[in-house]
Design an enzyme around this catalytic site. Structure first.
Site, PDB file in Angstrom:
ATOM      1  N   SER A 141       0.849  -1.190   0.000  1.00 53.26           N
ATOM      2  CA  SER A 141       0.000   0.000   0.000  1.00 53.26           C
ATOM      3  C   SER A 141       0.882   1.236   0.000  1.00 53.26           C
ATOM      4  O   SER A 141       1.992   1.217   0.528  1.00 53.26           O
ATOM      5  CB  SER A 141      -0.887   0.020   1.241  1.00 53.26           C
ATOM      6  OG  SER A 141      -1.489   1.294   1.386  1.00 53.26           O
ATOM      7  N   TYR A 154      -1.230  -0.004  10.197  1.00 59.05           N
ATOM      8  CA  TYR A 154      -1.426  -0.595   8.878  1.00 59.05           C
ATOM      9  C   TYR A 154      -0.245  -0.262   7.971  1.00 59.05           C
ATOM     10  O   TYR A 154       0.314  -1.133   7.287  1.00 59.05           O
ATOM     11  CB  TYR A 154      -2.733  -0.048   8.291  1.00 59.05           C
ATOM     12  CG  TYR A 154      -3.055  -0.491   6.883  1.00 59.05           C
ATOM     13  CD1 TYR A 154      -3.548  -1.762   6.621  1.00 59.05           C
ATOM     14  CD2 TYR A 154      -2.894   0.378   5.800  1.00 59.05           C
ATOM     15  CE1 TYR A 154      -3.868  -2.151   5.327  1.00 59.05           C
ATOM     16  CE2 TYR A 154      -3.204  -0.003   4.509  1.00 59.05           C
ATOM     17  CZ  TYR A 154      -3.689  -1.268   4.275  1.00 59.05           C
ATOM     18  OH  TYR A 154      -4.004  -1.655   2.996  1.00 59.05           O
TER      19      TYR A 154
END
Lengths: 248, 448
Positions: A141, A154
């Site tokens: 990501s 995250y």
């Protein structure tokens, strides 16, 4: 990758939006698929849809990344059955606020986004060294490029995954097995639906096509859509003494 | 349920409101939340407010769109309700299968087709969509998952077919596809110089074919009033094709989209009148020819966002059916209303219906159905629609709810006499009235 027909690809986290779209692209290209995930009913629906639309072999297998021992056993079985490629698309955004005070939530974020995928790739690395063909795709990501207070658990996990993939790419280079790191920006999936602050949201189908194109061009790292590469370049170049004061 | 608030409207872009919207990605997530107002929404191709739920949450089915099974012997397709007709055509047309009934756009979902009990150009032979549905799964606000067939639960089946999504969420559908030998249509055109002549052509069994539809120039006046072209067709047999028509060839794919709203005044009486006259002459010249079925059934699908043609303020499509005996008078009266207002409508489509559907709120009944665009902004269109609706009522007809944005509660009750029967079943399936749409609120559906 000259003869993709009948080659089997394992997709981990197959019910995620990006995985679903990528599975469709791979099936259309003629790859057989092994879809792994937690929700057996949902996996079977996706599998059946791909079989009907693309007339390829699709199997499903139950895998819960929170159950590492079982997951690794599944991985071994998949590898024994012959495996041409693997896609790691499992992801868990978690709740940053909760993870800040609840370590079990934080560990869950780390485990699903980094520890479990790395453990599985660890198990598969030898398989790919021996076969000397195929590919590995890991979905990271853009959040892994710089830590921000709004999602650094995250982000840290996805960043670690990217670093792991970098090492694995280095290791598998002699075997001739490409390792592709995908860094999507905002993608229109269940993970982003209804969240505030979303912009430039890409469709999973566009991202999937981008992944497949990057794979065929043997790219190492791909930002999708492409402009995220430049957005992240700017975000990474903000000096820390400024960045730490920003509310991001 | 994660939701977000977005601007939403039907395909006619009137009315338009901000709504809470949810988009489940898993089948397990596709269910009504029991303690709030819900409505399922597919591609949003119904024109008015049938797929809006202002004070509740609109549940989009676009990600729950998997094909689940297909029996190549019987043609029985099992799929999730969010599957579009486009999906089905892409997969099954090259294998020699076609939809048993299709509306004029393929960008609609199976769930929407069942909820509106859509009809096609073959209604007089094949009935409506629900006549080809063998079963569906209904997810109710009480948390039940009902496997519904016409045999095991006729009440739920016929209340849901045409029930505008107000009985529950439609989850899965079993639909019988039809076998075809080619993707080509054998089309014939017949010209009627006025409405009487056109009716004569449409009632003539020797001219009839599997599919039939007429196009009317609603601007023609006097003894040319209602002049039009009847277009009949059937699926071309493989042997009848010449060399340049491969049985399952793809049509030339020219998908263009209107990039922006056309200025409101562009489509005026003059320009449409000229278009209609040219179109009439051109279509009248054509006699018999082969047309690819994607072109034949979905002429407007090749223009993305064609609803922008009428400008930003939106439009209404008015479709009604007039029973056989009153049809000629009724349609003439409707055309007179349109001419009185001087409305320029591109699309005036006339079609003959066969036997009515079994759905309590299904639109079709034996007679003639007329569909016209009212190319003016919403509220003004409703004033015209009110006059049209009065004519429809006077002639014993009814208005299609999937296109409506203007009907009044008492008009609805007069047009749909089986509503009390439907309401009984609605109350059993959804006792607290949580399935709800703006259309339902406007027509006071749920009240006696």
């Amino acid at each position: 990758m000259s003869e993709p027909k009948l080659q089997r690809v394992l997709v981990i986290g197959a019910t995620s939006g990006i995985a679903r779209a990528l599975s469709a692209v791979l099936a259309e290209a003629g790859y057989g698929l092994m879809l792994a995930g937690r929700d057996a009913g949902e996996l079977e629906r996706i599998a059946q849809d791909l079989r009907l639309r693309h007339a390829v072999d699709v199997e499903t297998v139950n895998m819960d990344l929170d159950e590492p021992r079982h997951s690794l056993l599944v991985i071994d079985t998949c590898a024994q059955g012959g495996l041409y490629g693997v896609v790691i698309a499992a992801g868990y955004l978690g709740e940053q606020a909760r993870a800040n005070t609840d370590e079990s939530e934080m560990l869950r974020v780390l485990n699903i986004n980094y520890a479990a995928p790395a453990a599985m790739l660890n198990r598969l690395a030898r398989h790919f060294e021996q076969t000397g063909e195929g590919f590995i795709i890991g979905v990271g990501s853009v959040a892994g490029d710089r830590g921000r207070q709004s999602n650094y658990h995250y982000g840290a996990a996805k960043g670690a995954l990217a670093l792991y993939l970098q090492g694995l790419r280095n290791r598998l280079q002699p075997a001739g097995v490409p390792v592709l790191t995908v860094k999507p920006g905002f993608v229109d999936t269940a993970m982003t639906w209804g969240l505030p602050g979303m912009f430039l949201v890409a469709s999973p189908e566009d991202v999937a096509r981008g992944i497949y194109r990057a794979l065929r061009r043997r790219r190492n790292v791909v930002y999708l859509p492409w402009f995220w590469r430049w957005i992240m370049l700017i975000i990474r170049s903000v000096p820390e003494f400024v960045f730490k004061r920003l509310k991001l | 349920m994660q939701t977000k608030r977005i601007e939403l409207s039907g395909w006619g872009r009137f009315p338009s409101t901000r709504q809470e919207v949810a988009r489940p990605e898993r089948y397990a997530g596709l269910r009504p939340a029991g303690n709030m107002f819900n409505l399922g929404r597919g591609m949003g191709r119904s024109y008015g407010d049938a797929a809006l739920c202002n004070d509740g949450v609109v549940i989009l089915t676009e990600r729950v769109n998997r094909l689940l099974d297909f029996d190549a012997e019987t043609g029985l397709l099992h799929a999730e309700a969010g599957v579009t007709l486009e999906d089905i055509l892409r997969v099954f047309l090259p294998r020699g299968w076609f939809l048993p009934v299709t509306p004029g756009t393929r960008y609609v979902t199976l769930g929407g087709c069942l909820a509106s009990d859509v009809h096609g150009k073959n209604h007089h032979h094949a009935g409506s969509f629900s006549n080809h549905v063998e079963a569906f799964e209904l997810l109710t606000t009480t948390g039940e998952r009902l496997h519904v067939t016409p045999e095991n639960n006729p009440e739920a089946f016929w209340a849901t077919a045409g029930g505008m999504g107000l009985t529950g969420m439609i989850g899965e559908i079993w639909l019988k596809l039809q076998r075809i030998e080619s993707a080509w249509m054998q089309v014939r055109h017949y010209t009627g110089e006025n409405l009487d002549a056109l009716f004569g052509l449409m009632a003539d069994d020797t001219l009839d074919d599997d599919y039939s539809v007429a196009w009317i120039d609603c601007l023609a006046r006097g003894d040319q009033m209602g002049r039009g072209v009847l277009m009949t067709a059937h699926h071309a047999a493989a042997w009848s094709l010449d060399k340049k028509h491969k049985p399952f060839a793809q049509p030339g794919r020219v998908q263009r989209a209107l990039p922006f709203d056309l200025p409101g005044g562009l489509l005026n009486r003059l320009s449409v009148s000229a278009f209609n006259a040219i179109y009439y002459r051109r279509q009248a010249r054509r006699d018999e020819y082969h047309d690819h079925l994607l072109h034949y059934f979905y002429p407007l699908d090749s223009i993305g966002h064609w609803n922008r043609m009428y400008g930003r303020r939106g439009f209404i499509q008015h479709q009604c059916v007039i029973p056989e005996d009153n049809a000629l008078d009724g349609i003439k009266a409707l055309l007179s209303v349109l001419q009185h207002y001087g409305l320029a409508s591109f699309l005036a489509v006339l079609k003959r219906f066969g036997a009515g559907g079994s759905g309590h709120l299904s639109f079709p009944m034996p007679g003639y159905t007329l569909a016209v665009d009212l190319p003016i902004s919403g509220d003004a269109a409703c004033r015209v629609a009110a006059d049209l609706n009065a004519v429809v009522l006077e002639h014993g007809g009814r208005v299609y709810l999937a296109k409506d944005a203007c009907l009044a509660p008492d008009e609805f009750r007069a047009m749909y006499p089986r509503y009390p029967e439907w309401l009984d079943i609605k109350r059993q399936l959804d006792p607290d009235g949580y399935m709800r749409s703006d259309l339902g609120v406007r027509l006071r559906i749920g009240e006696p």
